[in-house]
Design an enzyme around this catalytic site. Structure first.
Site, PDB file in Angstrom:
ATOM      1  N   ARG A  17      33.506  33.656  47.345  1.00  0.00           N
ATOM      2  CA  ARG A  17      32.853  34.954  47.175  1.00  0.00           C
ATOM      3  C   ARG A  17      32.596  35.228  45.680  1.00  0.00           C
ATOM      4  NH1 ARG A  17      33.122  39.410  44.246  1.00  0.00           N
ATOM      5  NH2 ARG A  17      35.380  39.401  44.444  1.00  0.00           N
ATOM      6  N   ASP A  18      33.638  35.438  44.939  1.00  0.00           N
ATOM      7  CA  ASP A  18      33.518  35.813  43.525  1.00  0.00           C
ATOM      8  C   ASP A  18      32.797  34.709  42.743  1.00  0.00           C
ATOM      9  OD1 ASP A  18      33.987  36.650  40.876  1.00  0.00           O
ATOM     10  OD2 ASP A  18      35.951  37.447  41.351  1.00  0.00           O
ATOM     11  N   HIS A 211      44.177  40.519  40.220  1.00  0.00           N
ATOM     12  CA  HIS A 211      42.937  39.731  40.102  1.00  0.00           C
ATOM     13  C   HIS A 211      42.627  39.614  38.617  1.00  0.00           C
ATOM     14  CE1 HIS A 211      38.814  38.516  41.585  1.00  0.00           C
ATOM     15  NE2 HIS A 211      38.546  38.827  40.330  1.00  0.00           N
ATOM     16  N   HIS A 213      41.189  37.628  35.094  1.00  0.00           N
ATOM     17  CA  HIS A 213      40.151  36.740  34.561  1.00  0.00           C
ATOM     18  C   HIS A 213      40.654  36.042  33.308  1.00  0.00           C
ATOM     19  CE1 HIS A 213      36.289  38.393  36.638  1.00  0.00           C
ATOM     20  NE2 HIS A 213      37.261  38.192  37.490  1.00  0.00           N
ATOM     21  N   CYS A 244      31.420  35.710  35.469  1.00  0.00           N
ATOM     22  CA  CYS A 244      30.559  35.967  34.304  1.00  0.00           C
ATOM     23  C   CYS A 244      31.218  35.649  32.960  1.00  0.00           C
ATOM     24  CB  CYS A 244      30.104  37.430  34.265  1.00  0.00           C
ATOM     25  SG  CYS A 244      29.234  37.936  35.732  1.00  0.00           S
ATOM     26  N   ASN A 253      37.105  33.620  36.346  1.00  0.00           N
ATOM     27  CA  ASN A 253      38.307  33.827  37.146  1.00  0.00           C
ATOM     28  C   ASN A 253      39.421  32.858  36.740  1.00  0.00           C
ATOM     29  OD1 ASN A 253      37.647  35.884  39.188  1.00  0.00           O
ATOM     30  ND2 ASN A 253      35.989  34.472  39.688  1.00  0.00           N
TER      31      ASN A 253
HETATM   32 ZN    ZN Z   1      36.833  37.937  39.531  1.00  0.00          ZN
END
Ligand code: ZN
Length: 313
Positions: A17-18, A211, A213, A244, A253
């Site tokens: 997904r991400d 979550h 990054h 991103c 991530n």
């Molecule tokens: Zn993320």
């Protein structure tokens, strides 16, 4: 299906997904299924397989309902999807997901830019989604992920008491758990420890995932700080896909392979087989030829004499 860890920690893989929604190329349905199969075969117990958004906005996610049915056929796997609103939630519930995650931004500026709603309006969306869930799919677990919890590229600092108050509002509106997301890669370990400690004091067992990054290189340090604050569910993305990146060579991530290695090396069981996890990169590369893959463990390999803690059980 609630995400009670069967091991010491639960690694929630968000790459399909991400990761996929952050790259411009579109992975075909058969390749997505093969990649998810490889991730599950490595021992990952929860996978965010896609999002239910307009295919005009994100053509990468147009086949998410098909991906959900494929993944849900695997016994023991918690199939999760992101939804931005009630309409997406209805599609996800009808497709047969086990868990939905809704991004609720703590920064009003980011919230308007991302979902064109204020944080308070998003809490209303959580309430509507929880009511729909109760009516048509009462076993499905609802997670709210507080995005920009550690800072926002549009607004800068995000006041910590606003983050905690928003998380509490999401639980009051019917979310089963609320996690914190470092959407912009601005978090540091001291801040992560402080905010998750406050979140757990406020929400108890309904405090959810970290979550993180790796935008500025602090992804693993932040995960460890969250672990020390009591967090037991961690989002990560195979090969660090997505998120991103702001700088060349810096992934978005947290890299699943590196995170699993850190925990296993510390004797904290993840249930994930590192060799099979690294092998799952081939399925990713096959579906996204030319895309850059990140990760230090896959580059260096397992240390000589390394004993994984997960195979014996
Ligand atoms: Zn993320």
């Amino acid at each position: 299906m609630p995400s009670q860890p069967r091991f010491d920690v639960l690694i929630s893989e968000v790459g399909p997904r991400d990761g996929l929604q952050s790259v411009s190329s579109i992975m075909g349905t058969a390749h997505k299924c093969a990649w998810i199969d490889a991730l599950a075969a490595a021992g990952l117990q929860e996978i965010e397989v896609g999002s239910f958004v307009s295919p005009k906005l994100l053509p990468q996610m147009a086949d998410t309902a098909q991906i959900v049915s494929h993944a849900a056929a695997r016994p023991g796997l918690t199939v999760m999807a992101l939804v931005p609103n009630l309409k997406g939630a209805e599609a996800a519930l009808r497709a047969g997901v086990h868990k939905i995650t809704l991004p609720v931004s703590a920064s009003p500026a980011h919230s308007m830019a991302n979902v064109r709603r204020t944080p308070a309006q998003m809490v209303g969306e959580v309430r509507a989604i929880a009511a729909l869930r109760d009516a048509i799919a009462p076993r499905v677990h609802i997670e709210a992920g507080i995005s920009t919890a550690f800072g926002c590229t549009l607004q800068g600092l995000v006041p910590e008491d606003e983050v905690i108050a928003l998380a509490a509002s999401c639980v009051a509106a019917g979310a089963d758990e609320v996690g914190l997301s470092d959407t912009t890669g601005m978090a540091n370990p001291a801040q992560v420890r402080r905010l998750f400690t406050q979140l757990r004091a406020e929400l108890g067992e309904q405090a959810g995932a970290a979550h993180m990054h790796n935008t500025r290189g602090l992804g693993l340090a932040n995960c460890l700080a969250a672990y020390e604050a009591g967090v037991r569910t961690f989002d990560a993305s195979l090969a660090g896909l997505g998120g991103c990146p702001y700088a060349p060579g810096a992934s978005g991530n947290v890299v699943t392979e590196d995170l699993v290695f850190m925990f296993e090396a510390m004797g904290i069981r993840t249930g994930v087989d590192l060799e099979r996890l690294v092998a799952a990169r081939q399925a990713l590369a096959a579906g996204l030829p030319g895309e850059e893959l990140y990760g230090m463990l896959p580059l260096a390999g397992l240390p000589k004499g390394f004993k994984p803690h997960n195979y014996a059980a």
